[in-house]
Write an enzyme that holds these catalytic residues in place. Structure first.
Site, PDB file in Angstrom:
ATOM      1  N   ASN A  84       0.870  -1.190   0.000  1.00 55.73           N
ATOM      2  CA  ASN A  84       0.000   0.000   0.000  1.00 55.73           C
ATOM      3  C   ASN A  84       0.899   1.228   0.000  1.00 55.73           C
ATOM      4  O   ASN A  84       1.530   1.543   1.003  1.00 55.73           O
ATOM      5  CB  ASN A  84      -0.896  -0.037   1.256  1.00 55.73           C
ATOM      6  CG  ASN A  84      -1.749   1.215   1.384  1.00 55.73           C
ATOM      7  OD1 ASN A  84      -1.777   2.072   0.485  1.00 55.73           O
ATOM      8  ND2 ASN A  84      -2.444   1.340   2.505  1.00 55.73           N
ATOM      9  N   LYS A 131       0.073   4.283  -0.165  1.00 56.22           N
ATOM     10  CA  LYS A 131      -0.529   5.479   0.475  1.00 56.22           C
ATOM     11  C   LYS A 131      -0.258   6.701  -0.413  1.00 56.22           C
ATOM     12  O   LYS A 131      -0.282   6.566  -1.635  1.00 56.22           O
ATOM     13  CB  LYS A 131       0.001   5.614   1.904  1.00 56.22           C
ATOM     14  CG  LYS A 131      -0.164   4.311   2.707  1.00 56.22           C
ATOM     15  CD  LYS A 131       0.032   4.458   4.178  1.00 56.22           C
ATOM     16  CE  LYS A 131      -0.188   3.110   4.864  1.00 56.22           C
ATOM     17  NZ  LYS A 131      -0.101   3.171   6.314  1.00 56.22           N
ATOM     18  N   HIS A 153      -9.573   1.308   4.825  1.00 52.83           N
ATOM     19  CA  HIS A 153      -8.305   1.439   5.547  1.00 52.83           C
ATOM     20  C   HIS A 153      -8.493   2.357   6.754  1.00 52.83           C
ATOM     21  O   HIS A 153      -9.268   3.299   6.707  1.00 52.83           O
ATOM     22  CB  HIS A 153      -7.224   1.997   4.609  1.00 52.83           C
ATOM     23  CG  HIS A 153      -5.855   1.913   5.201  1.00 52.83           C
ATOM     24  ND1 HIS A 153      -5.392   2.835   6.115  1.00 52.83           N
ATOM     25  CD2 HIS A 153      -4.860   1.000   5.034  1.00 52.83           C
ATOM     26  CE1 HIS A 153      -4.162   2.476   6.485  1.00 52.83           C
ATOM     27  NE2 HIS A 153      -3.820   1.383   5.839  1.00 52.83           N
ATOM     28  N   GLU A 201      -6.789   4.665   7.882  1.00 55.32           N
ATOM     29  CA  GLU A 201      -6.544   6.095   7.623  1.00 55.32           C
ATOM     30  C   GLU A 201      -7.759   6.746   6.986  1.00 55.32           C
ATOM     31  O   GLU A 201      -8.040   7.927   7.220  1.00 55.32           O
ATOM     32  CB  GLU A 201      -5.274   6.255   6.764  1.00 55.32           C
ATOM     33  CG  GLU A 201      -4.019   5.993   7.592  1.00 55.32           C
ATOM     34  CD  GLU A 201      -2.865   5.366   6.829  1.00 55.32           C
ATOM     35  OE1 GLU A 201      -2.873   5.373   5.586  1.00 55.32           O
ATOM     36  OE2 GLU A 201      -1.945   4.849   7.501  1.00 55.32           O
ATOM     37  N   GLU A 229      -5.455  -5.031  10.515  1.00 57.19           N
ATOM     38  CA  GLU A 229      -4.398  -4.033  10.708  1.00 57.19           C
ATOM     39  C   GLU A 229      -4.677  -3.263  11.994  1.00 57.19           C
ATOM     40  O   GLU A 229      -5.425  -2.272  11.970  1.00 57.19           O
ATOM     41  CB  GLU A 229      -4.388  -3.030   9.554  1.00 57.19           C
ATOM     42  CG  GLU A 229      -4.050  -3.607   8.215  1.00 57.19           C
ATOM     43  CD  GLU A 229      -3.511  -2.525   7.271  1.00 57.19           C
ATOM     44  OE1 GLU A 229      -2.356  -2.632   6.868  1.00 57.19           O
ATOM     45  OE2 GLU A 229      -4.246  -1.569   6.972  1.00 57.19           O
ATOM     46  N   GLY A 273       2.524   2.046  10.958  1.00 59.03           N
ATOM     47  CA  GLY A 273       3.506   3.123  10.878  1.00 59.03           C
ATOM     48  C   GLY A 273       4.241   3.411  12.180  1.00 59.03           C
ATOM     49  O   GLY A 273       4.917   4.429  12.302  1.00 59.03           O
ATOM     50  N   SER A 298       3.318  -2.409  10.441  1.00 57.80           N
ATOM     51  CA  SER A 298       4.768  -2.526  10.685  1.00 57.80           C
ATOM     52  C   SER A 298       5.341  -3.873  10.267  1.00 57.80           C
ATOM     53  O   SER A 298       6.226  -4.416  10.922  1.00 57.80           O
ATOM     54  CB  SER A 298       5.095  -2.211  12.159  1.00 57.80           C
ATOM     55  OG  SER A 298       4.775  -0.862  12.447  1.00 57.80           O
TER      56      SER A 298
HETATM   57  P1  13P Z   1       2.975   0.206   7.841  1.00 60.48           P
HETATM   58  O1  13P Z   1       3.498  -1.032   7.168  1.00 60.48           O
HETATM   59  O2  13P Z   1       3.749   1.439   7.475  1.00 60.48           O
HETATM   60  O3  13P Z   1       2.806   0.025   9.302  1.00 60.48           O
HETATM   61  O4  13P Z   1       1.499   0.456   7.238  1.00 60.48           O
HETATM   62  C1  13P Z   1       0.575  -0.577   7.257  1.00 60.48           C
HETATM   63  C2  13P Z   1      -0.591  -0.186   6.452  1.00 60.48           C
HETATM   64  O5  13P Z   1      -1.306   0.738   6.791  1.00 60.48           O
HETATM   65  C3  13P Z   1      -0.850  -0.943   5.214  1.00 60.48           C
HETATM   66  O6  13P Z   1      -2.131  -0.684   4.723  1.00 60.48           O
END
Ligand code: 13P
Length: 257
Positions: free
Chosen positions: A9, A11, A95, A97, A167, A173, A213
């Site tokens: 992803n 982002k 997601h 976010e 997740e 992150g 992560s």
């Molecule tokens: P990270 O791998 O940066 O923790 O992000 C995970 C994520 O949100 C994948 O959709």
């Protein structure tokens, strides 16, 4: 056996030029991988050029979101038909976010999931609790609500081709991934929920990814869990070398060990 699925992803990262350069170097690193689904999820503006760059390879394309209507007066939205048209096979929906910053609700996640299936796009439905919810012992209840609302009304065929991602928000992150046991516990719960609504046979076909992560050095222990069928990778997927290392770690667990 469920085919492992590893999704990068991206982002809000990479211009079109950067995206094309990335997939070319990724492909050179994973060209020999055949038994794992490797998927990248660029921004909307990167989808078309990445699709062209991927045309003959073993890497598939996902979008990071979709709207539920297929056309009309919906300024700023992108429809499932448009995503299919540019070559997407998958779409990430719900997601954390999007839930956190853009007001995504379970109800809208469900609309998007149904719209994706109606256009032969496979949804990747994201679920996961916040740190506050985990500390309050609400992880199971939160994930249960997200899963049941997200998949409501799907046929058995549709759920079998749906990917569910767990997740935990506190792991995204932060560099603090869930432990393999924590991931397995929630993944097993998700599979149980699906089996209660459909059947154990159907639930056995659903792929459940872990995200939060994921890095080259923690992939093997996470993916070795019986109900962890892949990874949804953020930060470590933005660099071709580390994403390829994650793919290779999955290959080692599934096909060598
Ligand atoms: P990270 O791998 O940066 O923790 O992000 C995970 C994520 O949100 C994948 O959709």
């Amino acid at each position: 056996m469920r085919t492992p699925i590893i999704v990068g992803n991206w982002k809000l990262n990479k211009t079109s030029r950067e995206a094309v350069a990335f997939v070319k170097s990724l492909w050179s690193l994973v060209a020999d991988v055949t038994d794992i689904e490797i998927v990248v999820a660029p921004t909307f503006t990167g989808l078309s050029v990445v699709a062209q760059a991927l045309a003959s390879g073993n890497i598939r394309l996902a979008a990071q979101d979709v709207f539920w209507e297929n056309s009309g007066a919906f300024t700023g939205e992108v429809s499932p038909g448009m995503l299919k048209d540019v070559g997407c096979d998958y779409v990430i929906i719900g997601h954390s976010e999007r839930r956190q910053y853009f007001g995504e609700t379970d109800e809208n996640v469900n609309r998007k999931v149904k719209a994706a299936h109606a256009h032969s796009l496979k949804p990747i439905i994201c679920t996961g609790e916040s740190l506050e919810e985990r500390e309050a012992g609400k992880t199971g209840a939160v994930v249960k609500d997200q899963v049941l609302n997200g998949i409501a009304g799907l046929s058995a065929d549709q759920i079998a081709s749906t990917v569910i991602a767990y997740e935990p928000v506190w792991a995204i992150g932060t560099g603090h991934n869930a432990t393999p046991d924590q991931a397995q516990e929630v993944h097993a719960l998700i599979r149980l929920l699906v089996s209660e609504i459909y059947s154990t046979d159907v639930a056995a076909q659903v792929r459940i990814q872990y995200g939060g992560s994921v890095k080259p050095d923690n992939t093997a222990e996470l993916i070795a869990q019986p109900d962890v069928d892949g990874a949804l990778v953020g930060t470590a997927s933005w660099e071709a070398e580390s994403f390829a290392q994650i793919v290779k770690a999955v290959c080692n667990v599934f096909f060598i060990n």
